[in-house]
Design a protein around this motif. Structure first.
Motif, PDB file in Angstrom:
ATOM      1  N   THR A 121       0.855  -1.188   0.000  1.00  0.00           N
ATOM      2  CA  THR A 121       0.000   0.000   0.000  1.00  0.00           C
ATOM      3  C   THR A 121       0.897   1.247   0.000  1.00  0.00           C
ATOM      4  OG1 THR A 121      -0.129  -0.254   2.375  1.00  0.00           O
ATOM      5  CG2 THR A 121      -1.984  -1.097   1.086  1.00  0.00           C
ATOM      6  N   GLY A 122       0.299   2.400   0.281  1.00  0.00           N
ATOM      7  CA  GLY A 122       1.074   3.646   0.288  1.00  0.00           C
ATOM      8  C   GLY A 122       0.783   4.453  -0.965  1.00  0.00           C
ATOM      9  N   ALA A 123       1.109   5.734  -0.900  1.00  0.00           N
ATOM     10  CA  ALA A 123       0.821   6.651  -2.006  1.00  0.00           C
ATOM     11  C   ALA A 123       1.533   6.228  -3.289  1.00  0.00           C
ATOM     12  CB  ALA A 123       1.239   8.064  -1.605  1.00  0.00           C
ATOM     13  N   THR A 124       2.768   5.730  -3.152  1.00  0.00           N
ATOM     14  CA  THR A 124       3.557   5.345  -4.320  1.00  0.00           C
ATOM     15  C   THR A 124       2.826   4.316  -5.181  1.00  0.00           C
ATOM     16  OG1 THR A 124       5.467   5.605  -2.875  1.00  0.00           O
ATOM     17  CG2 THR A 124       5.877   4.545  -4.993  1.00  0.00           C
ATOM     18  N   LEU A 128       0.926  -7.030   2.348  1.00  0.00           N
ATOM     19  CA  LEU A 128       1.982  -7.041   3.355  1.00  0.00           C
ATOM     20  C   LEU A 128       1.470  -6.826   4.774  1.00  0.00           C
ATOM     21  CD1 LEU A 128       4.515  -4.658   1.608  1.00  0.00           C
ATOM     22  CD2 LEU A 128       4.998  -7.023   2.261  1.00  0.00           C
ATOM     23  N   ASP A 129       0.483  -5.913   4.904  1.00  0.00           N
ATOM     24  CA  ASP A 129       0.223  -5.439   6.266  1.00  0.00           C
ATOM     25  C   ASP A 129      -1.174  -4.857   6.428  1.00  0.00           C
ATOM     26  OD1 ASP A 129       0.808  -3.259   4.640  1.00  0.00           O
ATOM     27  OD2 ASP A 129       2.664  -2.742   5.664  1.00  0.00           O
ATOM     28  N   TYR A 175      -6.080  -0.827   5.183  1.00  0.00           N
ATOM     29  CA  TYR A 175      -5.443  -1.227   3.928  1.00  0.00           C
ATOM     30  C   TYR A 175      -6.391  -2.087   3.092  1.00  0.00           C
ATOM     31  CZ  TYR A 175      -0.975   0.885   5.199  1.00  0.00           C
ATOM     32  OH  TYR A 175       0.031   1.779   5.494  1.00  0.00           O
ATOM     33  N   GLY A 209       7.090  -1.106  -1.501  1.00  0.00           N
ATOM     34  CA  GLY A 209       7.559   0.272  -1.431  1.00  0.00           C
ATOM     35  C   GLY A 209       8.568   0.335  -0.294  1.00  0.00           C
ATOM     36  N   GLY A 219       9.318   2.703   3.421  1.00  0.00           N
ATOM     37  CA  GLY A 219       8.935   3.810   4.307  1.00  0.00           C
ATOM     38  C   GLY A 219      10.089   4.787   4.467  1.00  0.00           C
ATOM     39  N   HIS A 228      11.591   1.054   6.248  1.00  0.00           N
ATOM     40  CA  HIS A 228      10.855  -0.191   6.469  1.00  0.00           C
ATOM     41  C   HIS A 228      10.271  -0.773   5.190  1.00  0.00           C
ATOM     42  CE1 HIS A 228       6.954   2.281   7.463  1.00  0.00           C
ATOM     43  NE2 HIS A 228       6.900   1.884   6.208  1.00  0.00           N
ATOM     44  N   PHE A 271       5.605  -3.248   7.433  1.00  0.00           N
ATOM     45  CA  PHE A 271       5.770  -2.375   8.606  1.00  0.00           C
ATOM     46  C   PHE A 271       6.905  -2.921   9.472  1.00  0.00           C
ATOM     47  CE2 PHE A 271       1.363  -0.355   8.360  1.00  0.00           C
ATOM     48  CZ  PHE A 271       1.854   0.932   8.205  1.00  0.00           C
ATOM     49  N   GLN A 314       4.715  10.032   8.936  1.00  0.00           N
ATOM     50  CA  GLN A 314       4.503   9.854   7.496  1.00  0.00           C
ATOM     51  C   GLN A 314       3.051   9.509   7.166  1.00  0.00           C
ATOM     52  OE1 GLN A 314       6.959   6.817   5.591  1.00  0.00           O
ATOM     53  NE2 GLN A 314       6.032   7.183   3.601  1.00  0.00           N
ATOM     54  N   ASN A 315       2.437   8.639   7.968  1.00  0.00           N
ATOM     55  CA  ASN A 315       1.120   8.106   7.593  1.00  0.00           C
ATOM     56  C   ASN A 315      -0.066   8.769   8.291  1.00  0.00           C
ATOM     57  OD1 ASN A 315       2.624   6.430   6.019  1.00  0.00           O
ATOM     58  ND2 ASN A 315       2.055   4.531   7.012  1.00  0.00           N
ATOM     59  N   TYR A 340      -2.979  10.973   6.714  1.00  0.00           N
ATOM     60  CA  TYR A 340      -4.169  10.440   6.034  1.00  0.00           C
ATOM     61  C   TYR A 340      -5.354  10.275   6.994  1.00  0.00           C
ATOM     62  CZ  TYR A 340      -0.663   9.392   2.525  1.00  0.00           C
ATOM     63  OH  TYR A 340       0.355   9.503   1.617  1.00  0.00           O
ATOM     64  N   LYS A 372      12.811  10.243  -0.867  1.00  0.00           N
ATOM     65  CA  LYS A 372      13.236   8.870  -0.576  1.00  0.00           C
ATOM     66  C   LYS A 372      14.682   8.609  -1.024  1.00  0.00           C
ATOM     67  CE  LYS A 372       9.137   7.002   0.815  1.00  0.00           C
ATOM     68  NZ  LYS A 372       8.182   6.284  -0.032  1.00  0.00           N
TER      69      LYS A 372
HETATM   70  C1  GLP Z   1       3.379   2.195   4.532  1.00  0.00           C
HETATM   71  C2  GLP Z   1       3.376   0.732   4.142  1.00  0.00           C
HETATM   72  C3  GLP Z   1       4.620   0.365   3.352  1.00  0.00           C
HETATM   73  C4  GLP Z   1       4.889   1.393   2.264  1.00  0.00           C
HETATM   74  C5  GLP Z   1       5.063   2.745   2.891  1.00  0.00           C
HETATM   75  C6  GLP Z   1       5.462   3.819   1.903  1.00  0.00           C
HETATM   76  O1  GLP Z   1       4.144   2.430   5.664  1.00  0.00           O
HETATM   77  N1  GLP Z   1       3.278  -0.126   5.279  1.00  0.00           N
HETATM   78  O2  GLP Z   1       4.430  -0.918   2.783  1.00  0.00           O
HETATM   79  O3  GLP Z   1       6.036   1.036   1.549  1.00  0.00           O
HETATM   80  O4  GLP Z   1       3.814   3.062   3.499  1.00  0.00           O
HETATM   81  O5  GLP Z   1       4.432   4.688   1.629  1.00  0.00           O
HETATM   82  P1  GLP Z   1       4.448   5.830   0.535  1.00  0.00           P
HETATM   83  O6  GLP Z   1       4.382   5.173  -0.784  1.00  0.00           O
HETATM   84  O7  GLP Z   1       3.182   6.593   0.848  1.00  0.00           O
HETATM   85  O8  GLP Z   1       5.684   6.615   0.737  1.00  0.00           O
END
Ligand code: GLP
Length: 261
Positions: A36-39, A66-67, A80, A132, A134, A138, A141, A164-165, A168, A202
């Protein structure tokens, strides 16, 4: 490990989606590990477009994410499960019954980790894991000092991940402080890993994960132990790498990358 640098985010995203689609075309009963994640949102948009164009068929694909945040039910917009339904599953011809995430509402956390590991094993293992990274390095997670042999379990999130998260979440401090995640050991068992890293923010952590020492302080660096990992970056995320000339030479000359050039 192979490192592919594309000039723009769009091209890095599209290459990632094409790698996944090509792998599914080769093996329709495919076990796909998802992130998951914005990317990833743009990757899922590309995969959905390829699915609409009948370039890739998800009807026999089984997925494992993943999580998942602990305490969020599937209908919570920040879970997620919700993210996956919205960004990918509702837009492709996948059977929702073939999509797996850890259950964020599971009462027994140890049993939930074991159940998820067994589900992956019973499916025959993951063919390709999309990742992706973090801001703190990471994967999933698996926060700093996660065991590099860890399995699916609950994990406390770091302040960096929270920062970071939590943007949202409304209010931001409603973000859970813990999550279920596949372990680093679980991820390393996937037959193939494709990691996507984009954006200038990043660049530092990408360089640590790819070219730094293998350390539990940056769990992404554990991919250096994996026999078949491709890391795709845009130029901004690759800007602190030292061996770019070599990576670019491999992409420009190795026959396996010809269809993607
Ligand atoms: C979360 C997820 C990760 C992901 C990360 C990056 O923490 N658990 O799996 O790689 O976000 O997110 P973004 O793509 O928003 O930078």
């Amino acid at each position: 490990m192979e490192v592919i640098i594309r000039p723009t985010t769009k091209e890095a995203v599209n290459l990632t989606a094409r790698l996944i689609a090509a792998a599914i075309r080769r093996k329709p009963f495919f076990k796909l590990g998802l992130a998951t994640g914005a990317t990833m949102e743009a990757v899922y948009a590309d995969l959905a477009a390829m699915n609409r164009a009948k370039e890739v068929d998800f009807s026999r694909v089984v997925t494992f994410n993943l999580d998942e945040y602990i305490g969020l039910p599937p209908e919570d917009p920040n879970s997620y499960r919700y993210y996956m339904n919205r960004n990918l599953f509702s837009k492709i011809n996948i059977d929702l019954g073939n999509t797996n995430l850890p259950d964020g509402m599971a009462k027994d956390e140890i049993a939930e980790g074991q159940r998820y590991e067994k589900a992956i094993r019973d499916a025959g293992g993951i063919d390709l894991q999309l990742l992706g990274i973090g801001n703190d390095g990471h994967i999933g997670f698996n926060e700093p000092i996660s065991s590099l042999g860890s399995r699916t379990r609950s994990k406390a999130l770091t302040p960096a991940t929270y920062a970071q998260n939590s943007v949202y979440f409304n209010p931001p401090d409603s973000m859970p402080k813990r999550a279920f995640t596949m372990g680093v050991g679980t991820i390393l068992e996937a037959a193939r890993v494709v990691m996507l890293i984009t954006g200038k923010k990043k660049a530092g952590i990408a360089a640590k994960a790819i070219e730094g020492p293998i350390t539990a302080m940056v769990t992404g660096s554990a991919l250096q132990l994996h026999p078949s990992t491709v890391v795709v970056l845009d130029e901004a995320a690759a800007s602190e790498l030292k061996q770019t000339e070599y990576y670019n030479w491999v992409f420009a000359n190795e026959p396996e990358w010809k269809p993607y050039r």
